[in-house]
Scaffold this active site. Structure first.
Site, PDB file in Angstrom:
ATOM      1  N   ASN A  42       0.883  -1.165   0.000  1.00 26.56           N
ATOM      2  CA  ASN A  42       0.000   0.000   0.000  1.00 26.56           C
ATOM      3  C   ASN A  42       0.922   1.216   0.000  1.00 26.56           C
ATOM      4  O   ASN A  42       1.489   1.573   1.033  1.00 26.56           O
ATOM      5  CB  ASN A  42      -0.870  -0.045   1.268  1.00 26.56           C
ATOM      6  CG  ASN A  42      -1.842   1.113   1.327  1.00 26.56           C
ATOM      7  OD1 ASN A  42      -1.806   2.019   0.502  1.00 26.56           O
ATOM      8  ND2 ASN A  42      -2.720   1.086   2.322  1.00 26.56           N
ATOM      9  N   ARG A  57      -2.489  -2.359  -3.361  1.00 24.62           N
ATOM     10  CA  ARG A  57      -3.745  -1.664  -3.078  1.00 24.62           C
ATOM     11  C   ARG A  57      -3.746  -0.399  -3.929  1.00 24.62           C
ATOM     12  O   ARG A  57      -2.866   0.454  -3.795  1.00 24.62           O
ATOM     13  CB  ARG A  57      -3.811  -1.288  -1.602  1.00 24.62           C
ATOM     14  CG  ARG A  57      -5.064  -0.526  -1.321  1.00 24.62           C
ATOM     15  CD  ARG A  57      -5.161  -0.053   0.092  1.00 24.62           C
ATOM     16  NE  ARG A  57      -6.495   0.498   0.278  1.00 24.62           N
ATOM     17  CZ  ARG A  57      -6.971   0.870   1.434  1.00 24.62           C
ATOM     18  NH1 ARG A  57      -6.258   0.741   2.512  1.00 24.62           N
ATOM     19  NH2 ARG A  57      -8.180   1.359   1.521  1.00 24.62           N
ATOM     20  N   HIS A  90     -13.116   1.962  -0.093  1.00 25.30           N
ATOM     21  CA  HIS A  90     -13.162   0.886   0.925  1.00 25.30           C
ATOM     22  C   HIS A  90     -13.811  -0.378   0.358  1.00 25.30           C
ATOM     23  O   HIS A  90     -14.340  -1.198   1.122  1.00 25.30           O
ATOM     24  CB  HIS A  90     -13.996   1.291   2.165  1.00 25.30           C
ATOM     25  CG  HIS A  90     -13.352   2.320   3.038  1.00 25.30           C
ATOM     26  ND1 HIS A  90     -14.082   3.316   3.640  1.00 25.30           N
ATOM     27  CD2 HIS A  90     -12.088   2.500   3.445  1.00 25.30           C
ATOM     28  CE1 HIS A  90     -13.285   4.073   4.365  1.00 25.30           C
ATOM     29  NE2 HIS A  90     -12.062   3.596   4.258  1.00 25.30           N
ATOM     30  N   ARG A 119     -12.146  14.359   8.091  1.00 25.75           N
ATOM     31  CA  ARG A 119     -12.879  14.740   6.873  1.00 25.75           C
ATOM     32  C   ARG A 119     -14.327  15.065   7.203  1.00 25.75           C
ATOM     33  O   ARG A 119     -14.930  14.416   8.058  1.00 25.75           O
ATOM     34  CB  ARG A 119     -12.854  13.604   5.850  1.00 25.75           C
ATOM     35  CG  ARG A 119     -11.500  13.426   5.202  1.00 25.75           C
ATOM     36  CD  ARG A 119     -11.520  12.252   4.236  1.00 25.75           C
ATOM     37  NE  ARG A 119     -10.400  11.385   4.506  1.00 25.75           N
ATOM     38  CZ  ARG A 119     -10.342  10.094   4.190  1.00 25.75           C
ATOM     39  NH1 ARG A 119     -11.356   9.505   3.609  1.00 25.75           N
ATOM     40  NH2 ARG A 119      -9.276   9.398   4.476  1.00 25.75           N
ATOM     41  N   GLU A 130      -8.308  -5.948   5.017  1.00 30.52           N
ATOM     42  CA  GLU A 130      -8.147  -5.546   3.618  1.00 30.52           C
ATOM     43  C   GLU A 130      -6.912  -6.175   2.976  1.00 30.52           C
ATOM     44  O   GLU A 130      -6.936  -6.556   1.813  1.00 30.52           O
ATOM     45  CB  GLU A 130      -8.088  -4.014   3.527  1.00 30.52           C
ATOM     46  CG  GLU A 130      -9.456  -3.399   3.816  1.00 30.52           C
ATOM     47  CD  GLU A 130      -9.408  -1.912   4.112  1.00 30.52           C
ATOM     48  OE1 GLU A 130      -8.969  -1.540   5.213  1.00 30.52           O
ATOM     49  OE2 GLU A 130      -9.811  -1.132   3.235  1.00 30.52           O
TER      50      GLU A 130
END
Ligand code: ADP
Length: 404
Positions: free
Chosen positions: A7, A91, A180, A241, A385
């Site tokens: 990632n 990813r 996601h 956020r 993940e």
């Protein structure tokens, strides 16, 4: 089969080396501050051996050289040669409308990822750096891309379009994509596996509540709607956020504060959310502690956070014509009994009977937290993940080998 999952961010590389047949992680860690002062690699081996190595890491390629060198080192290593790595899984953040699923990374698909960079200018170029560097360092090892967006490519047009001039969609691909995806896909399938029910005939709502947060409506095995949009700012309130805000408020803020596009971006992504409201932290644990001590803004930020999730659950239940399974995952979803309880309060009208007793004190484990008589089954399903990326990578490589 050994699969290296990567990632890559603009100045970091997170990695895990899986032995997928054994279902185990051989090593995992992070290379941080690439190209900056004080760069380092932190690694944890399967046997608990931990190390932090400092070094001058100027770019992603040297970061990979550092980490691969450590993986084969006598003292810290977990493999004896790099040829033991069977595949690399990346990813990747944005696959636009091009990528409906994971793919083998060759010249054509890499160009496809490059073409999606306009949609995720902060993320895709960093992801690509990882792909280029690994192509250089391990040219004979297959690489696979797994996209955050692809699970949501099943959304119908009436769900993914913004009511902006249609030409903007055609010209720039301005629409909702969602993120996601690996997590929503994994936890929903896993829940059906645990319950021994047919994934393709259920109405499922998955709440991924971490630093970033999104919620997805999955009907008949397909993502029907999700709260994140063109970018990961839309939808739920997150650590830093904003989630949904009136676009008119944004143009007003730009005018009043005399700020440009990039400052507005920083305001929405880094200074808003739970941090912006509470003024304390983006970390839910710290905000919960402050709220317990009576801090009013901390209390307000938690109420807003939970209320937003409830609103989306209601909306998605309406969109699907009901809900069979509600799932909590992500750092907050898995570990915060209080948030789960508040989110599920007074939902009996939906057929949801929450089991407060079972929910209390539970952190990070697969569990049903609704009552036996509840029509909606509420569950905690910890996400993984990296594991999804590793298994997708294995599947793609096996298909390739079989000539499919
Ligand atoms: P990321 O999106 O970076 O992967 P995570 O899924 O790890 O984030 O979630 C991080 C969030 O989970 C943080 O806000 C953290 O405070 C929260 N969290 C972790 N443990 C707990 C806990 N025991 N109670 C409440 N929140 C928790």
């Amino acid at each position: 089969m050994k699969i290296l999952v990567l990632n890559c961010g603009s100045s970091s590389i997170k990695y895990q080396l899986f032995d997928i047949d054994q279902g185990s992680v051989l090593a995992k860690g992070i290379v941080e501050k690439i190209g900056l002062k004080g760069s380092f690699l932190k690694n944890e081996r399967f046997d608990g051996d931990k190390v932090k190595l400092e070094g001058e890491i100027l770019d992603h390629q040297s970061g990979f050289e550092f980490l691969l060198g450590m993986m084969i080192s006598e003292k810290r290593g977990v493999i004896s040669s790099l040829s033991e790595i069977d595949a690399v899984g990346h990813r990747l953040v944005h696959g636009g409308e091009t990528f409906q699923g994971s793919c083998y990374l060759d010249e054509v698909t890499i160009k496809g990822v490059e073409d999606c960079s306009d949609l995720a200018p902060l993320h895709n170029p960093a992801n690509l750096k990882g792909i280029y560097a690994m192509k250089n360092l391990l040219p004979d090892i297959p690489q696979v891309g797994v996209f955050d967006t692809s699970f949501h490519q099943t959304m119908p047009d009436y769900s993914f379009m913004y009511a902006l001039p249609y030409s903007l969609y055609k010209k720039y691909g301005i629409r909702r994509y969602g993120f996601h995806g690996t997590s929503h896909s994994y936890v929903s399938k896993r829940a059906c596996e645990i319950l021994a029910v047919d994934y393709k005939s259920k109405k499922i709502i998955t709440c991924h509540l971490g630093n970033g947060a999104s919620i997805t409506a999955i009907k008949d095995g397909k993502s029907l709607d999700t709260s994140m949009g063109l970018t990961p700012v839309e939808g739920l309130i997150m650590g830093t956020r904003s989630g949904d805000v009136d676009a008119g408020a944004l143009t007003l803020i730009m005018e009043k504060e005399e700020i440009d596009y990039s400052s507005l971006n920083t305001l929405l992504n880094k200074h808003s959310g739970v941090l912006g409201i509470s003024g304390i932290s983006s970390d839910m644990r710290e905000v919960e502690t402050a709220a317990a001590e009576g801090d009013e803004r901390a209390i307000l930020s938690l109420k807003m956070y939970q209320y937003r999730v409830r609103k989306y659950i209601g909306a998605y239940a309406a969109a699907m014509g009901g809900v069979d399974i509600l799932i909590f995952t992500g750092g907050i979803g898995e570990n915060s009994p209080d948030d789960r309880e508040k989110i599920c309060e007074n939902m009996e009208f939906l057929g949801l009977e929450f089991d407060k007793k079972v929910n209390t004190g539970v952190r990070g484990k697969e569990l049903i937290i609704s009552k036996k008589e509840s029509r909606v089954t509420v569950m905690i399903v910890p996400t993984n993940e990296e594991w999804v990326i590793a298994s997708e990578t294995r599947d793609i490589v096996e298909q390739m080998k079989a000539g499919k």
